[in-house]
Write an enzyme that holds these catalytic residues in place. Sequence first.
Site, PDB file in Angstrom:
ATOM      1  N   GLY A 163       1.782  -0.564  14.665  1.00  0.00           N
ATOM      2  CA  GLY A 163       0.899  -1.632  15.185  1.00  0.00           C
ATOM      3  C   GLY A 163      -0.460  -1.110  15.618  1.00  0.00           C
ATOM      4  N   GLN A 206       0.835  -1.222   0.000  1.00  0.00           N
ATOM      5  CA  GLN A 206       0.000   0.000   0.000  1.00  0.00           C
ATOM      6  C   GLN A 206       0.863   1.263   0.000  1.00  0.00           C
ATOM      7  OE1 GLN A 206      -2.537  -0.728   3.451  1.00  0.00           O
ATOM      8  NE2 GLN A 206      -4.304  -0.528   2.117  1.00  0.00           N
ATOM      9  N   ASP A 254      -8.048  -1.118  17.516  1.00  0.00           N
ATOM     10  CA  ASP A 254      -7.383   0.031  16.896  1.00  0.00           C
ATOM     11  C   ASP A 254      -7.186   1.118  17.945  1.00  0.00           C
ATOM     12  OD1 ASP A 254      -6.531   2.106  15.243  1.00  0.00           O
ATOM     13  OD2 ASP A 254      -7.887   1.541  13.620  1.00  0.00           O
ATOM     14  N   ARG A 269      -5.290   3.879  17.464  1.00  0.00           N
ATOM     15  CA  ARG A 269      -4.682   5.071  16.858  1.00  0.00           C
ATOM     16  C   ARG A 269      -5.430   6.359  17.208  1.00  0.00           C
ATOM     17  NH1 ARG A 269      -4.345   2.995  10.751  1.00  0.00           N
ATOM     18  NH2 ARG A 269      -6.360   2.160  11.415  1.00  0.00           N
TER      19      ARG A 269
HETATM   20  N1  LIG Z   1      -1.830  -4.563  16.382  1.00  0.00           N
HETATM   21  C1  LIG Z   1      -1.617  -4.979  15.130  1.00  0.00           C
HETATM   22  N2  LIG Z   1      -1.290  -4.062  14.227  1.00  0.00           N
HETATM   23  C2  LIG Z   1      -1.097  -4.495  12.970  1.00  0.00           C
HETATM   24  C3  LIG Z   1      -1.205  -5.842  12.589  1.00  0.00           C
HETATM   25  N3  LIG Z   1      -0.944  -5.933  11.274  1.00  0.00           N
HETATM   26  C4  LIG Z   1      -0.682  -4.666  10.851  1.00  0.00           C
HETATM   27  N4  LIG Z   1      -0.763  -3.808  11.873  1.00  0.00           N
HETATM   28  C5  LIG Z   1      -0.621  -2.352  11.888  1.00  0.00           C
HETATM   29  O1  LIG Z   1      -1.782  -1.812  11.294  1.00  0.00           O
HETATM   30  C6  LIG Z   1      -1.497  -0.491  10.857  1.00  0.00           C
HETATM   31  C7  LIG Z   1      -2.187  -0.293   9.528  1.00  0.00           C
HETATM   32  O2  LIG Z   1      -3.540  -0.437   9.741  1.00  0.00           O
HETATM   33  P1  LIG Z   1      -4.471  -1.316   8.849  1.00  0.00           P
HETATM   34  O3  LIG Z   1      -5.545  -1.868   9.737  1.00  0.00           O
HETATM   35  O4  LIG Z   1      -3.629  -2.320   8.063  1.00  0.00           O
HETATM   36  O5  LIG Z   1      -5.042  -0.350   7.759  1.00  0.00           O
HETATM   37  P2  LIG Z   1      -5.722   1.088   7.925  1.00  0.00           P
HETATM   38  O6  LIG Z   1      -4.644   2.112   8.069  1.00  0.00           O
HETATM   39  O7  LIG Z   1      -6.789   1.097   8.965  1.00  0.00           O
HETATM   40  O8  LIG Z   1      -6.484   1.191   6.526  1.00  0.00           O
HETATM   41  P3  LIG Z   1      -5.867   1.418   5.083  1.00  0.00           P
HETATM   42  O9  LIG Z   1      -5.825   2.914   4.922  1.00  0.00           O
HETATM   43  O10 LIG Z   1      -6.825   0.776   4.150  1.00  0.00           O
HETATM   44  O11 LIG Z   1      -4.486   0.820   5.057  1.00  0.00           O
HETATM   45  C8  LIG Z   1       0.021  -0.362  10.862  1.00  0.00           C
HETATM   46  O12 LIG Z   1       0.381   0.466  11.970  1.00  0.00           O
HETATM   47  C9  LIG Z   1       0.511  -1.789  11.098  1.00  0.00           C
HETATM   48  O13 LIG Z   1       1.712  -1.840  11.843  1.00  0.00           O
HETATM   49  C10 LIG Z   1      -1.560  -6.783  13.589  1.00  0.00           C
HETATM   50  O14 LIG Z   1      -1.724  -7.978  13.358  1.00  0.00           O
HETATM   51  N5  LIG Z   1      -1.747  -6.299  14.852  1.00  0.00           N
END
Ligand SMILES: Nc1nc2c(ncn2[C@@H]2O[C@H](COP(=O)(O)OP(=O)(O)OP(=O)(O)O)[C@@H](O)[C@H]2O)c(=O)[nH]1
Length: 196
Positions: free
Chosen positions: A93, A70, A126, A128
């Site tokens: 994460g 991405q 999430d 964030r």
């Molecule tokens: N806690 C956790 N974080 C993850 C995992 N896999 C990826 N991440 C984190 O997820 C974050 C990205 O979020 P995503 O849920 O993949 O996507 P998004 O940002 O919500 O949506 P997009 O804009 O479509 O990418 C990054 O900070 C990654 O490090 C996991 O298995 N566990």
Amino acid sequence: MQLIETEKAVLPTPWGNFFIFGFEEKKNGKNHIALVYGDIKHSAPILSRVHSECLTGDALFSLRCDCGNQLEMALARISQEGNGVLIYHRQEGRNIGLLNKIKAYALQDKGLDTVEANQKLGFSADERDFSLCADIFNILNVKKIRLLTNNPFKVEMLSNAGINVVERVPIIAKRNTQNAYYLKTKADKMGHLLPK
Ligand SMILES: Nc1nc2c(ncn2[C@@H]2O[C@H](COP(=O)(O)OP(=O)(O)OP(=O)(O)O)[C@@H](O)[C@H]2O)c(=O)[nH]1
Ligand SMILES: [Zn+2]
């Protein structure tokens, strides 16, 4: 304002020359960056990606997730557009941090999905907080964005943080055998709009 703007420099990439802007979070000294391509001083909504840090996917070629792919697609798309912004948001994460993400991966190796693993560690799916991204867009004088994401909840979180998202632009990454279950969980449990 939660941030101090530090410096800006040219960042040459395979997709052309971006400017890299550095920011420091006042409360903890954490660094974040924005990559800016082309002229963003116009009134049309700016094509933007808010990319959450994923060291394993963005830098270490992990196939567990879709982040690295991405990130590349977003830079290519912004370059094609002729202008745009990518915020590299250092909330690794989904903001549980790198070491907790590795713990979450270990739980996923034992059969939990990405949501269950976070919960088992005492976090929500999430964690964030996008308020500092609003500060970055303000510093860059970006008033309206078209957001590259598959996650409608992220559009909501950014909007709640005060960012004017006028459109969601899909950014569908490559699927492989290692990330298929992870992507299915994101679609089924986290509402991501991904092809079946
Ligand atoms: N806690 C956790 N974080 C993850 C995992 N896999 C990826 N991440 C984190 O997820 C974050 C990205 O979020 P995503 O849920 O993949 O996507 P998004 O940002 O919500 O949506 P997009 O804009 O479509 O990418 C990054 O900070 C990654 O490090 C996991 O298995 N566990
Ligand atoms: Zn990732």
